[in-house]
Scaffold this motif. Structure first.
Motif, PDB file in Angstrom:
ATOM      1  N   GLN A   1       0.910  -1.352  -0.132  1.00 30.57           N
ATOM      2  CA  GLN A   1       0.172   0.127   0.086  1.00 30.57           C
ATOM      3  C   GLN A   1       0.701   1.187   0.015  1.00 30.57           C
ATOM      4  OE1 GLN A   1      -2.965  -1.969  -1.028  1.00 30.57           O
ATOM      5  NE2 GLN A   1      -3.367   0.224  -0.415  1.00 30.57           N
ATOM      6  N   ALA A   2       2.111   1.190   0.743  1.00 27.18           N
ATOM      7  CA  ALA A   2       2.788   2.200   0.774  1.00 27.18           C
ATOM      8  C   ALA A   2       3.381   2.620  -0.566  1.00 27.18           C
ATOM      9  CB  ALA A   2       3.908   2.259   1.854  1.00 27.18           C
ATOM     10  N   PHE A   3       3.703   1.356  -1.312  1.00 30.34           N
ATOM     11  CA  PHE A   3       4.437   1.631  -2.692  1.00 30.34           C
ATOM     12  C   PHE A   3       3.261   2.225  -3.656  1.00 30.34           C
ATOM     13  CE2 PHE A   3       5.217  -0.219  -6.993  1.00 30.34           C
ATOM     14  CZ  PHE A   3       6.425   0.478  -6.977  1.00 30.34           C
ATOM     15  N   LEU A   4       2.091   1.734  -3.499  1.00 30.88           N
ATOM     16  CA  LEU A   4       1.044   2.255  -4.456  1.00 30.88           C
ATOM     17  C   LEU A   4       0.920   3.901  -4.114  1.00 30.88           C
ATOM     18  CD1 LEU A   4      -1.662  -0.404  -4.174  1.00 30.88           C
ATOM     19  CD2 LEU A   4      -0.580   0.474  -6.347  1.00 30.88           C
ATOM     20  N   ALA A   5       0.937   4.187  -3.043  1.00 30.29           N
ATOM     21  CA  ALA A   5       0.908   5.707  -2.702  1.00 30.29           C
ATOM     22  C   ALA A   5       1.856   6.427  -2.941  1.00 30.29           C
ATOM     23  CB  ALA A   5       0.560   5.798  -0.918  1.00 30.29           C
ATOM     24  N   ALA A   6       3.071   6.052  -3.017  1.00 27.74           N
ATOM     25  CA  ALA A   6       4.218   6.524  -3.497  1.00 27.74           C
ATOM     26  C   ALA A   6       5.465   5.814  -3.924  1.00 27.74           C
ATOM     27  CB  ALA A   6       4.986   7.495  -2.479  1.00 27.74           C
ATOM     28  N   PRO A   7       4.947   5.348  -5.479  1.00 23.13           N
ATOM     29  CA  PRO A   7       6.146   4.294  -5.925  1.00 23.13           C
ATOM     30  C   PRO A   7       7.371   4.827  -6.114  1.00 23.13           C
ATOM     31  CG  PRO A   7       4.670   5.224  -7.472  1.00 23.13           C
ATOM     32  CD  PRO A   7       4.076   5.611  -6.123  1.00 23.13           C
ATOM     33  N   ALA A   8       8.669   3.960  -5.456  1.00 19.78           N
ATOM     34  CA  ALA A   8       9.902   4.292  -5.614  1.00 19.78           C
ATOM     35  C   ALA A   8      10.566   3.185  -5.962  1.00 19.78           C
ATOM     36  CB  ALA A   8      10.383   5.073  -4.396  1.00 19.78           C
ATOM     37  N   HIS A   9      11.666   3.447  -6.752  1.00 16.50           N
ATOM     38  CA  HIS A   9      12.634   2.300  -7.020  1.00 16.50           C
ATOM     39  C   HIS A   9      13.512   2.108  -5.869  1.00 16.50           C
ATOM     40  CE1 HIS A   9      15.357  -0.225  -9.082  1.00 16.50           C
ATOM     41  NE2 HIS A   9      16.479   0.493  -8.832  1.00 16.50           N
ATOM     42  N   SER A  10      13.778   0.792  -5.679  1.00 16.53           N
ATOM     43  CA  SER A  10      14.675   0.502  -4.319  1.00 16.53           C
ATOM     44  C   SER A  10      15.294  -0.972  -4.775  1.00 16.53           C
ATOM     45  CB  SER A  10      13.792   0.254  -3.100  1.00 16.53           C
ATOM     46  OG  SER A  10      12.799  -1.016  -3.330  1.00 16.53           O
ATOM     47  N   GLU A  11      16.355  -1.130  -3.805  1.00 16.68           N
ATOM     48  CA  GLU A  11      17.056  -2.413  -4.164  1.00 16.68           C
ATOM     49  C   GLU A  11      16.069  -3.734  -3.941  1.00 16.68           C
ATOM     50  OE1 GLU A  11      20.642  -4.979  -1.763  1.00 16.68           O
ATOM     51  OE2 GLU A  11      20.551  -2.710  -1.491  1.00 16.68           O
ATOM     52  N   GLY A  12      15.055  -3.430  -2.826  1.00 17.71           N
ATOM     53  CA  GLY A  12      13.999  -4.696  -2.731  1.00 17.71           C
ATOM     54  C   GLY A  12      13.320  -4.798  -4.035  1.00 17.71           C
ATOM     55  N   LEU A  13      12.804  -3.671  -4.477  1.00 13.15           N
ATOM     56  CA  LEU A  13      12.131  -3.898  -5.720  1.00 13.15           C
ATOM     57  C   LEU A  13      12.683  -4.353  -6.997  1.00 13.15           C
ATOM     58  CD1 LEU A  13       9.344  -3.181  -7.317  1.00 13.15           C
ATOM     59  CD2 LEU A  13      10.337  -0.804  -7.928  1.00 13.15           C
TER      60      LEU A  13
END
Length: 359
Positions: free
Chosen positions: A200-212
């Motif tokens: 839900q946090a990703f949907l609210a503010a999508p951001a690239h990360s090592e986990g993604l």
């Protein structure tokens, strides 16, 4: 009724095909490029199918009332299979194609079911859910393409479905940022949580990360396995259809390769394979696995099983003989000549530019 009634042969009109070609040219550059390598019998059939699918997808996405749009699409599909298509070029063309090739209605119904899942905002907790969705919106298309080419063998259909699902997993990986900004998330949510990402946090503010990046690499590894399995099915297609389908496979898998080169960043900007990169991959058609069939008999993916059964339940005509006509060698040489000419164009342009600078 599984396939359009053959009591009254339906005409395949050039004007309808021309309208479908326009949709193809403007809707999917990769598919348009790959279709160039299909023989005319298959190219026209594939173009009619693509046009209907493109219109269906757009109708659900852009209508503002997806449930109503889906109702209209089911009515169009019913009319199409009753042999009385509604007044759309794509419907008339696909009705004629489906009648001639014995295309089961259940495959198009599976596609619409996938669109319905989008409309209801379905969430996918695990990989199996993502694969079930991919089977409907892309695996079904792979099976339909094989049927249009005259192939109804269960092993070949299973590999065609693999290819469709692999393409969809590639699309999901490429579009994760764009989808999130539109409130959609197709990655397995359990995988995201394992990587330390709250869905839900990703949907609210999508951001690239090592986990993604780890999640996308994991999903694309599954796509790569399915692409390799699909290669064995390509060897069983009518010989003149193989280059077109292998071209589609190369162009789509190239998206995943390009994404990997960019560190799996699918949020900051959309991954696009440049024109020269596409041409280079198309030039590798000469290395396609014409004889390899090591994975042909691999078990059908569980999520794709119902697609293969839909074809098995409604035997239809094998049209491979239409594609094995005289002049095969000259046709291949013509395609290679066109590719060679396109490959030379950038070099010619560079030489011309260099000469202009010296002047």
């Amino acid at each position: 009724m599984p396939t359009p009634s053959a009591e009254r042969p339906l005409p395949l009109r050039e004007a309808d095909l021309a309208a479908c070609r326009t949709l193809l040219k403007t809707g999917s550059r990769s598919f348009f490029a790959a279709a160039h390598f299909l023989p005319y019998h298959c190219r026209d059939a594939a173009t009619a199918l693509y046009a209907f699918c493109r219109q269906a997808d757009d109708a659900v996405d852009e209508s503002g009332a997806p449930a109503e749009a889906l109702g209209v699409l089911h009515e169009r599909l019913d009319a199409l299979y009753d042999g009385t298509p509604q007044n759309y070029p794509a419907d008339r063309a696909l009705a004629a194609v489906a009648q001639r090739r014995g295309l089961p209605k259940a495959l198009l119904e599976a596609l619409l079911e996938g669109f319905a899942w989008d409309a209801e905002g379905r969430c996918y907790e695990d990989l199996e859910g993502v694969l079930s969705y991919s089977a409907r919106v892309a695996g079904a298309v792979g099976v339909m393409m094989a049927v249009l080419m005259g192939e109804r063998d269960a092993d070949v259909l299973a590999r065609a479905a693999d290819m469709g699902v692999a393409m969809q997993l590639t699309n999901i990986s490429r579009d994760v940022g764009e989808d999130a900004r539109n409130g959609r998330l197709y990655l397995p949510r359990a995988w995201l949580r394992e990587a330390g990402i709250d869905p839900q946090a990703f949907l609210a503010a999508p951001a690239h990360s090592e986990g993604l990046a780890e999640v996308l690499a994991r999903l694309l590894a599954i796509a790569a396995t399915l692409y390799r399995r699909a290669d064995s099915g390509l060897t069983r297609l009518p010989s003149r259809c193989r280059p077109g389908m292998y071209a589609a496979r190369l162009l789509y898998s190239a998206i995943g390769e390009q994404l990997a080169e960019r560190g799996y960043d699918a949020v900051s900007r959309r991954t696009v394979v440049p024109g020269l990169g596409k041409l280079q991959r198309l030039l590798s058609l000469g290395r396609m696995p014409w004889l390899s069939d090591a994975d042909l008999a691999a078990p059908v993916l569980a999520e794709n099983h119902f697609l293969v059964e839909a074809v098995n339940a409604h035997p239809g005509p094998r049209v491979s003989s239409l594609l094995e006509s005289e002049g095969r060698i000259s046709w291949v040489l013509e395609r290679w000549a066109e590719l060679d000419e396109r490959a030379r164009m950038p070099a010619r342009a560079a030489i011309s530019a260099s000469g202009a600078r010296r002047a």
